[in-house]
Design a protein around this motif. Structure first.
Motif, PDB file in Angstrom:
ATOM      1  N   TYR A   1       3.846   5.593  -5.763  1.00 53.79           N
ATOM      2  CA  TYR A   1       3.621   5.737  -7.202  1.00 53.79           C
ATOM      3  C   TYR A   1       2.680   6.897  -7.486  1.00 53.79           C
ATOM      4  O   TYR A   1       2.935   7.721  -8.360  1.00 53.79           O
ATOM      5  CB  TYR A   1       3.021   4.467  -7.808  1.00 53.79           C
ATOM      6  CG  TYR A   1       3.902   3.245  -7.785  1.00 53.79           C
ATOM      7  CD1 TYR A   1       5.279   3.334  -7.680  1.00 53.79           C
ATOM      8  CD2 TYR A   1       3.347   1.978  -7.892  1.00 53.79           C
ATOM      9  CE1 TYR A   1       6.068   2.200  -7.672  1.00 53.79           C
ATOM     10  CE2 TYR A   1       4.131   0.843  -7.894  1.00 53.79           C
ATOM     11  CZ  TYR A   1       5.487   0.955  -7.776  1.00 53.79           C
ATOM     12  OH  TYR A   1       6.264  -0.172  -7.778  1.00 53.79           O
ATOM     13  N   ASP A   2       1.562   6.924  -6.769  1.00 53.23           N
ATOM     14  CA  ASP A   2       0.566   7.978  -6.993  1.00 53.23           C
ATOM     15  C   ASP A   2       1.138   9.366  -6.679  1.00 53.23           C
ATOM     16  O   ASP A   2       0.949  10.313  -7.436  1.00 53.23           O
ATOM     17  CB  ASP A   2      -0.685   7.726  -6.149  1.00 53.23           C
ATOM     18  CG  ASP A   2      -1.430   6.465  -6.553  1.00 53.23           C
ATOM     19  OD1 ASP A   2      -1.213   5.963  -7.684  1.00 53.23           O
ATOM     20  OD2 ASP A   2      -2.223   5.958  -5.732  1.00 53.23           O
ATOM     21  N   ALA A   3       1.809   9.462  -5.549  1.00 53.75           N
ATOM     22  CA  ALA A   3       2.359  10.750  -5.123  1.00 53.75           C
ATOM     23  C   ALA A   3       3.431  11.238  -6.091  1.00 53.75           C
ATOM     24  O   ALA A   3       3.433  12.416  -6.488  1.00 53.75           O
ATOM     25  CB  ALA A   3       2.933  10.640  -3.714  1.00 53.75           C
ATOM     26  N   THR A   4       4.327  10.340  -6.493  1.00 53.91           N
ATOM     27  CA  THR A   4       5.402  10.792  -7.377  1.00 53.91           C
ATOM     28  C   THR A   4       4.874  11.184  -8.758  1.00 53.91           C
ATOM     29  O   THR A   4       5.442  12.078  -9.393  1.00 53.91           O
ATOM     30  CB  THR A   4       6.517   9.736  -7.522  1.00 53.91           C
ATOM     31  OG1 THR A   4       5.952   8.486  -7.932  1.00 53.91           O
ATOM     32  CG2 THR A   4       7.276   9.567  -6.216  1.00 53.91           C
ATOM     33  N   ALA A   5       3.808  10.558  -9.213  1.00 54.66           N
ATOM     34  CA  ALA A   5       3.210  10.958 -10.497  1.00 54.66           C
ATOM     35  C   ALA A   5       2.741  12.407 -10.426  1.00 54.66           C
ATOM     36  O   ALA A   5       2.970  13.193 -11.358  1.00 54.66           O
ATOM     37  CB  ALA A   5       2.053  10.032 -10.858  1.00 54.66           C
ATOM     38  N   ILE A   6       2.118  12.758  -9.316  1.00 53.69           N
ATOM     39  CA  ILE A   6       1.647  14.136  -9.120  1.00 53.69           C
ATOM     40  C   ILE A   6       2.833  15.091  -8.976  1.00 53.69           C
ATOM     41  O   ILE A   6       2.866  16.158  -9.594  1.00 53.69           O
ATOM     42  CB  ILE A   6       0.726  14.219  -7.886  1.00 53.69           C
ATOM     43  CG1 ILE A   6      -0.570  13.447  -8.155  1.00 53.69           C
ATOM     44  CG2 ILE A   6       0.439  15.668  -7.507  1.00 53.69           C
ATOM     45  CD1 ILE A   6      -1.410  13.193  -6.920  1.00 53.69           C
TER      46      ILE A   6
ATOM     47  N   LYS B   1       9.461   0.501 -10.506  1.00 53.23           N
ATOM     48  CA  LYS B   1       8.190  -0.226 -10.596  1.00 53.23           C
ATOM     49  C   LYS B   1       8.402  -1.623 -11.163  1.00 53.23           C
ATOM     50  O   LYS B   1       7.831  -2.596 -10.657  1.00 53.23           O
ATOM     51  CB  LYS B   1       7.188   0.529 -11.477  1.00 53.23           C
ATOM     52  CG  LYS B   1       6.635   1.774 -10.851  1.00 53.23           C
ATOM     53  CD  LYS B   1       5.682   2.473 -11.809  1.00 53.23           C
ATOM     54  CE  LYS B   1       5.136   3.749 -11.224  1.00 53.23           C
ATOM     55  NZ  LYS B   1       4.190   4.409 -12.132  1.00 53.23           N
TER      56      LYS B   1
ATOM     57  N   GLU C   1       2.276   1.721  -3.470  1.00 50.47           N
ATOM     58  CA  GLU C   1       1.245   2.268  -4.367  1.00 50.47           C
ATOM     59  C   GLU C   1       1.047   3.770  -4.113  1.00 50.47           C
ATOM     60  O   GLU C   1       0.886   4.553  -5.054  1.00 50.47           O
ATOM     61  CB  GLU C   1      -0.085   1.518  -4.190  1.00 50.47           C
ATOM     62  CG  GLU C   1      -0.058   0.100  -4.698  1.00 50.47           C
ATOM     63  CD  GLU C   1       0.193  -0.016  -6.196  1.00 50.47           C
ATOM     64  OE1 GLU C   1      -0.293   0.849  -6.954  1.00 50.47           O
ATOM     65  OE2 GLU C   1       0.886  -0.959  -6.598  1.00 50.47           O
ATOM     66  N   GLU C   2       1.069   4.158  -2.846  1.00 51.35           N
ATOM     67  CA  GLU C   2       0.962   5.576  -2.489  1.00 51.35           C
ATOM     68  C   GLU C   2       2.157   6.346  -3.044  1.00 51.35           C
ATOM     69  O   GLU C   2       2.010   7.472  -3.542  1.00 51.35           O
ATOM     70  CB  GLU C   2       0.891   5.719  -0.974  1.00 51.35           C
ATOM     71  CG  GLU C   2       0.704   7.130  -0.490  1.00 51.35           C
ATOM     72  CD  GLU C   2       0.659   7.218   1.026  1.00 51.35           C
ATOM     73  OE1 GLU C   2       1.346   8.101   1.579  1.00 51.35           O
ATOM     74  OE2 GLU C   2      -0.048   6.403   1.651  1.00 51.35           O
TER      75      GLU C   2
ATOM     76  N   GLU D   1       0.831  -1.207   0.000  1.00 44.57           N
ATOM     77  CA  GLU D   1       0.000   0.000   0.000  1.00 44.57           C
ATOM     78  C   GLU D   1       0.866   1.258   0.000  1.00 44.57           C
ATOM     79  O   GLU D   1       0.563   2.230  -0.700  1.00 44.57           O
ATOM     80  CB  GLU D   1      -0.946   0.005   1.198  1.00 44.57           C
ATOM     81  CG  GLU D   1      -2.061  -1.013   1.095  1.00 44.57           C
ATOM     82  CD  GLU D   1      -2.910  -1.111   2.358  1.00 44.57           C
ATOM     83  OE1 GLU D   1      -2.725  -0.291   3.287  1.00 44.57           O
ATOM     84  OE2 GLU D   1      -3.738  -2.024   2.410  1.00 44.57           O
TER      85      GLU D   1
ATOM     86  N   LYS E   1       4.592  15.894 -12.254  1.00 45.07           N
ATOM     87  CA  LYS E   1       3.861  16.886 -13.050  1.00 45.07           C
ATOM     88  C   LYS E   1       4.068  18.292 -12.504  1.00 45.07           C
ATOM     89  O   LYS E   1       4.174  19.256 -13.255  1.00 45.07           O
ATOM     90  CB  LYS E   1       2.371  16.552 -13.077  1.00 45.07           C
ATOM     91  CG  LYS E   1       2.041  15.360 -13.940  1.00 45.07           C
ATOM     92  CD  LYS E   1       0.566  15.056 -13.923  1.00 45.07           C
ATOM     93  CE  LYS E   1       0.270  13.790 -14.714  1.00 45.07           C
ATOM     94  NZ  LYS E   1      -1.123  13.399 -14.631  1.00 45.07           N
TER      95      LYS E   1
END
Length: 122
Positions: free
Chosen positions: A41-46, A103, A38-39, A35, A49
């Motif tokens: 991954y989501d945070a680094t994508a933001i 990943k 996954e967090e 988990e 950007k």
């Protein structure tokens, strides 16, 4: 680090000892680690950007302890390089590539960890 440790992508021996061999507890810890990844991954994508190097580095730091628990040294190496890259200007393409490679490696590490958990019954 000796060669045998480098051949394994992860080693849950220390985690098993810390959890007194309780397979359910070990599985729960691995689930929490997943988990957190996954967090990450989501945070680094933001953050990519937004071009926020500090937040990428902070997100990477958050998952270090979990990776150390399963002795995933290859992933820890990626995290160290990501944090180093975050200290430089204009390295977002490098950071993005490192996260992509992280990943890919994580899927292999997670698979190996699950195999090691299954072997605890034997």
């Amino acid at each position: 680090m000796n060669r045998e440790k480098r051949l394994k992508r992860a080693d849950i021996t220390k985690l098993v000892n810390d959890c007194l061999g309780d397979k359910e507890y070990i599985s729960e810890i691995v689930l929490l680690l997943n988990e957190n990844i996954e967090e990450f991954y989501d945070a680094t994508a933001i953050y990519l950007k937004a071009k926020d190097r500090f937040s990428i580095s902070r997100a990477a730091h958050k998952i270090k302890n979990g990776l150390e628990m399963i002795q995933a040294y290859s992933l820890l190496d990626y995290i160290d390089v990501i944090q180093t890259e975050c200290q430089h200007l204009d390295t977002f393409k490098n950071i993005e590539k490192l996260i992509t490679d992280f990943k890919k490696e994580y899927t292999h590490v997670l698979s190996e960890v699950k195999q090691q958990i299954e072997l605890l019954d034997e």
